[in-house]
Design a protein around this motif. Structure first.
Motif, PDB file in Angstrom:
ATOM      1  N   LYS A 142       6.580 -18.969  -1.307  1.00 49.53           N
ATOM      2  CA  LYS A 142       5.149 -18.750  -1.534  1.00 49.53           C
ATOM      3  C   LYS A 142       4.504 -17.818  -0.511  1.00 49.53           C
ATOM      4  O   LYS A 142       3.551 -17.096  -0.831  1.00 49.53           O
ATOM      5  CB  LYS A 142       4.409 -20.096  -1.526  1.00 49.53           C
ATOM      6  N   TYR A 143       5.030 -17.802   0.728  1.00 52.93           N
ATOM      7  CA  TYR A 143       4.297 -17.106   1.785  1.00 52.93           C
ATOM      8  C   TYR A 143       5.119 -16.110   2.603  1.00 52.93           C
ATOM      9  O   TYR A 143       4.621 -15.547   3.570  1.00 52.93           O
ATOM     10  CB  TYR A 143       3.661 -18.133   2.735  1.00 52.93           C
ATOM     11  N   TYR A 144       6.379 -15.908   2.269  1.00 52.41           N
ATOM     12  CA  TYR A 144       7.167 -14.925   3.026  1.00 52.41           C
ATOM     13  C   TYR A 144       6.558 -13.526   2.895  1.00 52.41           C
ATOM     14  O   TYR A 144       6.095 -13.127   1.824  1.00 52.41           O
ATOM     15  CB  TYR A 144       8.592 -14.899   2.482  1.00 52.41           C
TER      16      TYR A 144
ATOM     17  N   ASP B 163       1.253 -28.945  -0.642  1.00 54.50           N
ATOM     18  CA  ASP B 163       0.786 -27.576  -0.788  1.00 54.50           C
ATOM     19  C   ASP B 163       0.635 -27.269  -2.283  1.00 54.50           C
ATOM     20  O   ASP B 163       1.614 -27.071  -2.995  1.00 54.50           O
ATOM     21  CB  ASP B 163       1.771 -26.599  -0.144  1.00 54.50           C
TER      22      ASP B 163
ATOM     23  N   LEU C 298       6.723 -15.739   7.869  1.00 57.21           N
ATOM     24  CA  LEU C 298       5.706 -16.291   6.994  1.00 57.21           C
ATOM     25  C   LEU C 298       4.389 -15.565   7.222  1.00 57.21           C
ATOM     26  O   LEU C 298       3.960 -15.357   8.354  1.00 57.21           O
ATOM     27  CB  LEU C 298       5.515 -17.784   7.260  1.00 57.21           C
TER      28      LEU C 298
ATOM     29  N   ALA D  49       1.961 -16.859  -3.796  1.00 57.99           N
ATOM     30  CA  ALA D  49       1.246 -18.126  -3.658  1.00 57.99           C
ATOM     31  C   ALA D  49       0.929 -18.764  -5.007  1.00 57.99           C
ATOM     32  O   ALA D  49       0.566 -19.934  -5.066  1.00 57.99           O
ATOM     33  CB  ALA D  49      -0.046 -17.914  -2.875  1.00 57.99           C
TER      34      ALA D  49
ATOM     35  N   ARG E  22       2.568 -22.464   8.309  1.00 64.08           N
ATOM     36  CA  ARG E  22       2.226 -23.138   7.059  1.00 64.08           C
ATOM     37  C   ARG E  22       2.704 -24.588   7.154  1.00 64.08           C
ATOM     38  O   ARG E  22       3.696 -24.884   7.820  1.00 64.08           O
ATOM     39  CB  ARG E  22       2.900 -22.461   5.866  1.00 64.08           C
ATOM     40  N   LYS E  23       2.024 -25.487   6.479  1.00 63.13           N
ATOM     41  CA  LYS E  23       2.345 -26.901   6.589  1.00 63.13           C
ATOM     42  C   LYS E  23       2.382 -27.534   5.200  1.00 63.13           C
ATOM     43  O   LYS E  23       1.553 -27.228   4.345  1.00 63.13           O
ATOM     44  CB  LYS E  23       1.311 -27.610   7.466  1.00 63.13           C
ATOM     45  N   GLN E  24       3.340 -28.439   5.016  1.00 60.79           N
ATOM     46  CA  GLN E  24       3.427 -29.172   3.763  1.00 60.79           C
ATOM     47  C   GLN E  24       4.019 -30.546   3.998  1.00 60.79           C
ATOM     48  O   GLN E  24       4.986 -30.690   4.741  1.00 60.79           O
ATOM     49  CB  GLN E  24       4.289 -28.409   2.754  1.00 60.79           C
TER      50      GLN E  24
ATOM     51  N   THR F 240       9.150 -23.380  -2.430  1.00 55.39           N
ATOM     52  CA  THR F 240       9.130 -23.644  -0.997  1.00 55.39           C
ATOM     53  C   THR F 240       8.051 -22.806  -0.321  1.00 55.39           C
ATOM     54  O   THR F 240       7.513 -21.854  -0.900  1.00 55.39           O
ATOM     55  CB  THR F 240      10.490 -23.313  -0.376  1.00 55.39           C
ATOM     56  N   LEU F 241       7.750 -23.157   0.922  1.00 53.01           N
ATOM     57  CA  LEU F 241       6.794 -22.354   1.688  1.00 53.01           C
ATOM     58  C   LEU F 241       7.299 -20.933   1.850  1.00 53.01           C
ATOM     59  O   LEU F 241       6.514 -19.982   1.863  1.00 53.01           O
ATOM     60  CB  LEU F 241       6.557 -23.002   3.051  1.00 53.01           C
ATOM     61  N   LYS F 242       8.594 -20.765   1.952  1.00 50.33           N
ATOM     62  CA  LYS F 242       9.179 -19.426   2.063  1.00 50.33           C
ATOM     63  C   LYS F 242       8.888 -18.605   0.807  1.00 50.33           C
ATOM     64  O   LYS F 242       8.456 -17.449   0.887  1.00 50.33           O
ATOM     65  CB  LYS F 242      10.686 -19.539   2.273  1.00 50.33           C
TER      66      LYS F 242
END
Length: 315
Positions: free
Chosen positions: A80-82, A42, A5, A96, A10-12, A76-78
């Motif tokens: 958006k931010y991988y 997020d 990441l 993002a 990252r947090k959600q 997912t956070l993945k």
């Protein structure tokens, strides 16, 4: 926490609320309605998705069903931010600014049962807006050694199809099942109109599944089931990169031929607790000329044998 990441941490927070009501209107009519609410911290993303299914039984052994359901999936956070190097092939890049995926599903089906026989037929249509996927790889600058593979939203994507089936089970132990499925996908494109290189082989338009079996309990201590099942799949074409390590060489259309795979199995029940199983998989030894991500990985006939013991039934 994930080293892939961007920014490492990252947090959600997410939560959902779901409610459903099953209404038996009359003996012939039934309706099921549902609402679901999802929230993701997020991006403060949220959505309400409804579902409605109606069942009508004009005859005791005939049921007709129709339904609509809305789907929702936040990125997912993945996605958006991988940001990482995937084995020297390309750099996976999060986005993002991804929008949430929203889908609409319509379906209609009928089921008829009489005596030893059961018949089914169904059709469906799925339409997806802002489908979450990976887009076409690209180079940010002429000096880049590896291309970037970004997550993105696809333009409207849809798939439709249908299935018919018939099965029977007779008193002498014989049983049979037959299903045919048709699937038609819309070619996926990104927001710029570029055709997306599918990381999986597209769905084969025609698929036939057949099973015939014989089940018999000969004595109190011995019974068996012997079955033959097979799949017949039509050919399909897929657009793939000539060289995944150098996507600048462009793409090529690859044709995957139709094929069939069959399996012969035997299960023996000994006493109350012991089962002995044997199977010949890929009975006719099919081998693909070209292996890909979701092509069958068979390389010939496979023989399997096993035994299971239910300890509780021994005591």
């Amino acid at each position: 926490y994930n080293t892939n990441l961007e920014g490492e941490t990252r947090k959600q927070n997410s939560f959902d609320v779901f409610a459903q009501y099953d209404w038996h209107i009359t003996y012939k009519w039934e309706a099921v309605a549902a609402l679901r609410y999802d929230y993701f911290s997020d991006g403060r993303d949220s959505h309400v998705t409804p579902k409605l299914n109606i069942c009508y039984k004009p005859l005791y052994n005939l049921a007709i069903r129709a339904g609509y359901g809305m789907g929702f999936r936040a990125p997912t956070l993945k996605e958006k931010y991988y940001n990482f190097d995937m084995s020297g092939i390309w750099i996976v890049e999060g986005n993002a600014n991804l929008k949430s995926e929203v889908s609409h599903n319509f379906n209609l089906s009928a089921e008829y049962t009489k005596g030893h026989y059961n018949f089914t037929a169904s059709m469906y249509y799925n339409k997806v807006k802002n489908k979450l996927s990976t887009s076409a790889p690209y180079f940010k600058s002429p000096t880049d050694k590896l291309p970037y593979l970004p997550y993105s939203n696809l333009d409207d994507y849809s798939v439709c199809g249908g299935e018919i089936g018939a099965q029977a089970r007779w008193n002498n132990g014989l049983g049979a099942r037959f299903t045919y499925a048709y699937t038609k996908e819309q070619l996926a494109k990104d927001k710029k109109g570029n055709t997306i290189n599918n990381q999986y082989i597209p769905a084969r338009e025609h698929a036939l599944n057949v099973r015939v079996d014989y089940d018999r309990q000969f004595t109190k201590h011995y019974g068996m089931n012997i079955g033959l099942q097979g799949r017949v799949l039509s050919g399909v074409k897929n657009v793939e990169y000539k060289d995944y390590y150098d996507v600048s060489q462009g793409t090529v259309s690859v044709s995957y031929p139709a094929y069939t795979i069959w399996k012969l199995s035997l299960s023996q029940r000994i006493g109350k607790a012991v089962k002995v199983n044997a199977a010949l998989d890929n009975l006719f030894g099919y081998k693909p000329k070209y292996y890909y991500l979701n092509s069958p990985i068979t390389d010939g006939v496979t023989f399997q044998v096993g035994m299971s013991i239910d300890i509780d039934k021994l005591l």
